[in-house]
Design a protein around this motif. Structure first.
Motif, PDB file in Angstrom:
ATOM      1  N   ILE A 137       0.851  -1.451  -0.145  1.00  0.00           N
ATOM      2  CA  ILE A 137      -0.400   0.282   0.074  1.00  0.00           C
ATOM      3  C   ILE A 137       1.016   1.168   0.172  1.00  0.00           C
ATOM      4  O   ILE A 137       1.854   1.089   0.449  1.00  0.00           O
ATOM      5  N   PHE A 138       0.761   2.278  -1.098  1.00  0.00           N
ATOM      6  CA  PHE A 138       1.045   4.064  -1.088  1.00  0.00           C
ATOM      7  C   PHE A 138       0.424   3.969   0.305  1.00  0.00           C
ATOM      8  O   PHE A 138      -0.740   3.895   0.065  1.00  0.00           O
ATOM      9  N   VAL A 139       1.508   5.408   0.998  1.00  0.00           N
ATOM     10  CA  VAL A 139       0.734   5.366   2.276  1.00  0.00           C
ATOM     11  C   VAL A 139       0.546   7.044   2.214  1.00  0.00           C
ATOM     12  O   VAL A 139       1.773   7.661   1.601  1.00  0.00           O
ATOM     13  N   VAL A 140       0.021   8.122   2.290  1.00  0.00           N
ATOM     14  CA  VAL A 140       0.547   9.241   2.041  1.00  0.00           C
ATOM     15  C   VAL A 140      -0.793  10.450   3.474  1.00  0.00           C
ATOM     16  O   VAL A 140      -1.594   9.612   4.273  1.00  0.00           O
ATOM     17  N   CYS A 141      -0.049  11.417   4.366  1.00  0.00           N
ATOM     18  CA  CYS A 141       0.066  11.694   4.976  1.00  0.00           C
ATOM     19  C   CYS A 141      -0.178  13.587   5.076  1.00  0.00           C
ATOM     20  O   CYS A 141       0.116  13.582   4.082  1.00  0.00           O
ATOM     21  N   ASN A 142      -1.549  14.219   4.978  1.00  0.00           N
ATOM     22  CA  ASN A 142      -1.976  15.539   5.469  1.00  0.00           C
ATOM     23  C   ASN A 142      -2.225  16.004   6.810  1.00  0.00           C
ATOM     24  O   ASN A 142      -2.064  15.430   7.274  1.00  0.00           O
ATOM     25  N   THR A 143      -1.224  16.743   6.629  1.00  0.00           N
ATOM     26  CA  THR A 143      -1.796  17.492   8.557  1.00  0.00           C
ATOM     27  C   THR A 143      -2.213  18.953   8.048  1.00  0.00           C
ATOM     28  O   THR A 143      -1.954  19.668   7.450  1.00  0.00           O
ATOM     29  N   PRO A 144      -2.894  19.572   9.493  1.00  0.00           N
ATOM     30  CA  PRO A 144      -3.076  20.944   9.271  1.00  0.00           C
ATOM     31  C   PRO A 144      -1.532  21.591   9.765  1.00  0.00           C
ATOM     32  O   PRO A 144      -1.468  23.236  10.033  1.00  0.00           O
ATOM     33  N   ALA A 145      -0.640  21.415   9.761  1.00  0.00           N
ATOM     34  CA  ALA A 145       1.332  22.115  10.385  1.00  0.00           C
ATOM     35  C   ALA A 145       1.266  22.173   8.324  1.00  0.00           C
ATOM     36  O   ALA A 145       2.118  22.890   8.240  1.00  0.00           O
ATOM     37  N   HIS A 146       0.814  21.328   7.318  1.00  0.00           N
ATOM     38  CA  HIS A 146       1.245  21.894   6.606  1.00  0.00           C
ATOM     39  C   HIS A 146       0.644  23.474   5.857  1.00  0.00           C
ATOM     40  O   HIS A 146      -0.155  23.486   5.782  1.00  0.00           O
ATOM     41  N   VAL A 147       1.935  24.054   4.854  1.00  0.00           N
ATOM     42  CA  VAL A 147       1.149  25.681   4.850  1.00  0.00           C
ATOM     43  C   VAL A 147       1.870  25.923   3.511  1.00  0.00           C
ATOM     44  O   VAL A 147       1.474  25.986   2.363  1.00  0.00           O
TER      45      VAL A 147
END
Length: 251
Positions: A141-151
């Protein structure tokens, strides 16, 4: 067991003012925007065709993710060619981006420890290999993470801690294809990335199995183009050692 939702089921199940409704509305608006096209054309296609599945977890931990992921993988091929599973955590105070990075890798490590299946043949246990991919329930599985800290890297921004799981077979005939249509689609992804983010696309983006490629570097992209280092030598090391010991006893 936590339910996997289609997009219509999300709308029917959660009020617009709920955290689930707010996060999903934001996600859907990002993927369907015509004025600011989202970079991943394949994810956009999957969303429009209702092939994506969604889960909302509170808390978002290895123990809560594992059964949902196992259920998703058992049925993923029935959902469609461009399927992915998107898991949203309940929003909370925004943390430093490195805190989210540590949380992400701890989550994958915890999932690897809970996984009862052996890794598929041909997939290395060691992250520092062009043959490594995260695996669970026998599926790469390819996994991607998104967060509120990314600007700066808006393509990896979300109001909550968000994880996307994409079965490796989704990329068959795409990243390894010489088909002109697929090559044009990949070029379009890069073009959109350049327009969408406030920094250049990460220089270490690559394809599984290509010499020198490291999949783990692409899972959690920071807000700079500094090449990530390996957070682990291997995931689920304790669980892996236990399996080896058990096999030794059987032999």
């Amino acid at each position: 067991m936590t339910k996997l939702f289609t997009k219509s089921e999300v709308r029917e199940s959660f009020p617009n003012s709920s955290w689930q409704g707010i996060l999903f509305a934001e996600f859907e608006a990002t993927l369907t925007s015509k004025s600011r096209p989202f970079p991943c054309v394949f994810g956009v296609t999957g969303q429009k065709a209702d092939q994506l599945r969604y889960a909302f977890l509170d808390p978002l931990t290895p123990e809560t993710v594992a059964p949902v992921l196992k259920d998703y993988l058992a049925n993923a091929r029935d959902f469609g060619r461009m399927t992915s599973m998107v898991i949203f955590g309940r929003p909370g105070p925004v943390q430093a981006i490195e805190s989210y990075r540590a949380r992400f890798w701890d989550l994958l490590d915890g999932l690897a420890r809970l996984d009862e299946a052996d890794r598929p043949d041909g997939f290395s246990e060691h992250l520092d290999s062009d043959r490594w991919e995260f695996c669970f329930a026998g599926e790469p599985i390819f996994v991607v993470c998104n967060t509120p800290a990314h600007v700066l890297r808006q393509s990896r921004r979300s109001t909550s801690f968000m994880i996307t799981f994409q079965p490796r077979w989704v990329f068959d005939g795409i990243t390894d294809s010489d088909d002109p249509a697929m090559l044009r689609a990949l070029t379009e992804v890069r073009r959109r990335l350049a327009d969408f983010d406030a920094l250049d696309p990460a220089p270490f983006l690559g394809s599984f199995g290509a010499e020198g490629n490291r999949e783990f570097q692409q899972y959690f992209l920071g807000d700079t183009n500094e090449t990530p280092t390996c957070p682990f030598h291997a995931l689920g090391a304790v669980r892996t050692d236990e399996r080896k010991e058990e096999k030794g006893k059987v032999a």
